[in-house]
Design an enzyme around this catalytic site. Structure first.
Site, PDB file in Angstrom:
ATOM      1  N   GLN A   8      -3.521   5.213 -14.620  1.00 31.51           N
ATOM      2  CA  GLN A   8      -2.267   5.794 -15.093  1.00 31.51           C
ATOM      3  C   GLN A   8      -1.808   6.949 -14.217  1.00 31.51           C
ATOM      4  O   GLN A   8      -0.605   7.118 -13.985  1.00 31.51           O
ATOM      5  CB  GLN A   8      -2.425   6.276 -16.536  1.00 31.51           C
ATOM      6  CG  GLN A   8      -2.578   5.151 -17.556  1.00 31.51           C
ATOM      7  CD  GLN A   8      -2.541   5.675 -18.976  1.00 31.51           C
ATOM      8  OE1 GLN A   8      -1.728   6.529 -19.307  1.00 31.51           O
ATOM      9  NE2 GLN A   8      -3.429   5.164 -19.808  1.00 31.51           N
TER      10      GLN A   8
ATOM     11  N   ASP B 130       2.646  -0.023  12.886  1.00 36.99           N
ATOM     12  CA  ASP B 130       2.639  -1.167  11.988  1.00 36.99           C
ATOM     13  C   ASP B 130       3.979  -1.888  12.056  1.00 36.99           C
ATOM     14  O   ASP B 130       4.601  -1.937  13.108  1.00 36.99           O
ATOM     15  CB  ASP B 130       2.323  -0.683  10.561  1.00 36.99           C
ATOM     16  CG  ASP B 130       1.539  -1.704   9.765  1.00 36.99           C
ATOM     17  OD1 ASP B 130       2.133  -2.729   9.381  1.00 36.99           O
ATOM     18  OD2 ASP B 130       0.334  -1.493   9.518  1.00 36.99           O
TER      19      ASP B 130
ATOM     20  N   ASP C 170      10.066   7.869  -2.273  1.00 38.91           N
ATOM     21  CA  ASP C 170       8.790   8.575  -2.163  1.00 38.91           C
ATOM     22  C   ASP C 170       8.507   9.054  -0.742  1.00 38.91           C
ATOM     23  O   ASP C 170       7.681   9.948  -0.540  1.00 38.91           O
ATOM     24  CB  ASP C 170       7.637   7.665  -2.594  1.00 38.91           C
ATOM     25  CG  ASP C 170       7.624   7.391  -4.087  1.00 38.91           C
ATOM     26  OD1 ASP C 170       8.407   8.026  -4.819  1.00 38.91           O
ATOM     27  OD2 ASP C 170       6.837   6.520  -4.517  1.00 38.91           O
TER      28      ASP C 170
ATOM     29  N   HIS D  66       4.237  -4.556   5.092  1.00 44.77           N
ATOM     30  CA  HIS D  66       2.902  -4.095   5.434  1.00 44.77           C
ATOM     31  C   HIS D  66       2.897  -2.628   5.856  1.00 44.77           C
ATOM     32  O   HIS D  66       2.067  -1.828   5.409  1.00 44.77           O
ATOM     33  CB  HIS D  66       2.362  -4.979   6.554  1.00 44.77           C
ATOM     34  CG  HIS D  66       0.915  -4.820   6.856  1.00 44.77           C
ATOM     35  ND1 HIS D  66       0.441  -3.958   7.820  1.00 44.77           N
ATOM     36  CD2 HIS D  66      -0.178  -5.435   6.332  1.00 44.77           C
ATOM     37  CE1 HIS D  66      -0.879  -4.050   7.879  1.00 44.77           C
ATOM     38  NE2 HIS D  66      -1.279  -4.933   6.994  1.00 44.77           N
TER      39      HIS D  66
ATOM     40  N   ASN E 198     -10.129  -9.301   8.611  1.00 42.62           N
ATOM     41  CA  ASN E 198     -10.266 -10.012   7.327  1.00 42.62           C
ATOM     42  C   ASN E 198     -10.757 -11.449   7.487  1.00 42.62           C
ATOM     43  O   ASN E 198     -10.491 -12.290   6.629  1.00 42.62           O
ATOM     44  CB  ASN E 198      -8.907 -10.050   6.614  1.00 42.62           C
ATOM     45  CG  ASN E 198      -8.312  -8.687   6.436  1.00 42.62           C
ATOM     46  OD1 ASN E 198      -9.021  -7.723   6.192  1.00 42.62           O
ATOM     47  ND2 ASN E 198      -6.999  -8.595   6.557  1.00 42.62           N
TER      48      ASN E 198
ATOM     49  N   ALA F 106     -10.466  -2.589  16.799  1.00 39.67           N
ATOM     50  CA  ALA F 106     -11.444  -1.816  16.020  1.00 39.67           C
ATOM     51  C   ALA F 106     -12.844  -1.919  16.601  1.00 39.67           C
ATOM     52  O   ALA F 106     -13.696  -1.078  16.303  1.00 39.67           O
ATOM     53  CB  ALA F 106     -11.439  -2.281  14.559  1.00 39.67           C
TER      54      ALA F 106
ATOM     55  N   SER G 222      -6.589  -3.724   6.134  1.00 41.11           N
ATOM     56  CA  SER G 222      -5.366  -2.942   6.383  1.00 41.11           C
ATOM     57  C   SER G 222      -5.157  -1.870   5.333  1.00 41.11           C
ATOM     58  O   SER G 222      -4.661  -0.786   5.633  1.00 41.11           O
ATOM     59  CB  SER G 222      -4.138  -3.862   6.360  1.00 41.11           C
ATOM     60  OG  SER G 222      -3.923  -4.477   7.594  1.00 41.11           O
TER      61      SER G 222
END
Length: 444
Positions: free
Chosen positions: A164, A191, A200, A223, A321, A336, A393
């Site tokens: 919440q 990205d 926001d 993304h 992934n 990476a 990600s």
């Protein structure tokens, strides 16, 4: 850290096209080369390539430049030289590739020359539930099997996080308990761009740049906005729980992937040069490409990451992934897998490794450094909304946000100090280091 032994693709002609990539995707090459130059003698290397391999005319750009860089990268008639990074993306005719390679091997002012590859956003588009246990063949009691299966599924959900006020990810990394906000620290996210009008994020964006030809920085994929929200969303979003780690950090949004979620090495390098020039303390890259078991890390990305570190910028990237645990664990993808880039694994709410998260299969540079929440992560979405996404990600911007918190707490710390503090502060987990590195990310 040098690649030992030296990857011959560091001075290699374009490798043959594999029949299916490491995770079912063909390895894609653009036909261009990424060339890493001696910082103190760049023109000598470029001159040698012009003379011996007849590379396309060179256009020089600085990290401060954003106008026309995307068009230059798309133009097959020019090579692009990122002078501050000491790197160039060069166009060369197919019949001249061998000459380029042999010249690069022989000229001491050329450190590496590698075929340019495509990279992709590292997310799970259709989440799957990997099996958590295989029952012995002699188990024939269907009700018992069903009861055990339900118990396993319940256990996999982990603690019952109340979201919440804070997302489960922020609770897991203890971001809500930190006295730091990342005030004044710049986080660069390379990205698919950002929704610049998201309520926001709109007041938090320091600068933007698009390195994708024909596309503005506006995020037509989703993304990038999601990753930026996780790294630096506000303490009090318009709707729902807080989802951002560094709530007062400044955002640098670099669009290096198209609205389709793909890009090339040259676009990533352009974004890196821009981010370093703009003073980013951390660059978050939730992107990459799969690699084969035994494949060595790319020299160009590694040396450029080292140069960024020396200029005070830490780079974090998604591990990838491609795994399908427990049956198959794929190696950490590129970039990476570079030793100077922090590789981030994904955790579920149970604080176990996500079924898709890549692991430390390969050697030097192919390790996991740290793990962070990456499954069912709630964050911002284009159009002023919100959505949940999964992938390494989603784990990566959690780490970028914590780096910003550490940088605020230790304003004089160098990038090596920030990296050391980040890893030392991780909470140890029971999983192997090959899967989670130092452990669960923790806010200072």
């Amino acid at each position: 850290m040098a690649n030992e032994p030296l990857n011959r693709h560091a001075f290699g002609e374009q490798p043959p096209h594999h029949n299916g990539g490491p995770a079912g995707r063909d390895t894609e090459y653009t036909g261009r080369y990424v060339v890493l130059l001696d910082l103190g003698n760049q023109q000598s290397g470029l001159s040698a390539l012009r003379s011996a391999a007849d590379i396309a005319p060179v256009e020089r750009v600085s990290g401060a430049e954003t106008t026309d860089v995307a068009e230059l990268l798309k133009n097959p008639e020019v090579s692009v030289h990122f002078e501050e990074l000491g790197a160039a993306v060069v166009e060369v005719r197919a019949e001249q590739r061998h000459a380029l390679v042999t010249t690069a091997e022989a000229d001491p002012s050329i450190i590496a020359a590698e075929p340019e590859r495509m990279v992709y956003a590292s997310m799970i588009t259709a989440p799957q539930q990997a099996p958590t246990e295989f029952f012995p063949a002699y188990r024939s009691d269907e009700e018992t099997v069903e009861r055990h299966t339900k118990a396993e599924m319940a256990a996999a959900q982990g603690p019952a996080f109340d979201e919440q006020k804070l997302t489960w990810g922020l609770q897991a990394i203890r971001a809500g308990l930190s006295g730091m906000t990342g005030r004044g620290v710049k986080i660069a996210v390379l990205d698919t761009g950002v929704d610049t009008g998201h309520p926001d994020l709109a007041g938090r964006i320091e600068d933007t740049a698009s390195f994708v030809s024909g596309e503005t920085v506006e995020d037509g994929h989703g993304h990038g906005t999601h990753c930026i929200g996780t790294a630096a969303g506000p303490a009090g979003p318009q709707q729902g729980p807080r989802y951002g780690v560094a709530t007062e950090a400044r955002i640098l949004a670099g669009k290096v992937l198209s609205n389709a979620g793909s890009g090339a090495d040259g676009q990533i390098l352009a974004g890196m040069a821009w981010a370093v020039n703009r003073g980013a303390r951390v660059i978050s890259m939730s992107l990459g490409a799969p690699v084969w078991p035994g494949e060595l890390f790319p020299q160009t990305y590694e040396r450029l990451a080292q140069r960024a570190l020396r200029r005070g910028t830490l780079i974090v990237a998604a591990a990838g992934n491609e795994s399908r645990r427990p049956q198959f664990v794929a190696p950490v993808g590129r970039p990476a897998n570079c030793p100077s880039v922090l590789a981030v694994a994904s955790l579920d709410q149970s604080l176990t490794t996500s079924f898709f998260s890549c692991g430390a299969i390969n050697g030097a540079g192919g390790e996991i450094n740290i793990a962070a929440p990456g499954r069912d992560v709630h964050s911002a979405a284009p159009g002023g909304g919100y959505r949940s996404m999964s992938g390494t990600s989603m784990a990566t911007p959690h780490v970028a946000g914590v780096v910003a918190l550490l940088a605020e707490a230790n304003p004089d710390a160098g990038s090596a100090d920030l990296k050391a503090a980040l890893l030392a502060g991780a909470f140890p987990l029971t999983q192997p280091v090959e899967d989670v590195g130092s452990g669960l990310l923790q806010a200072p």
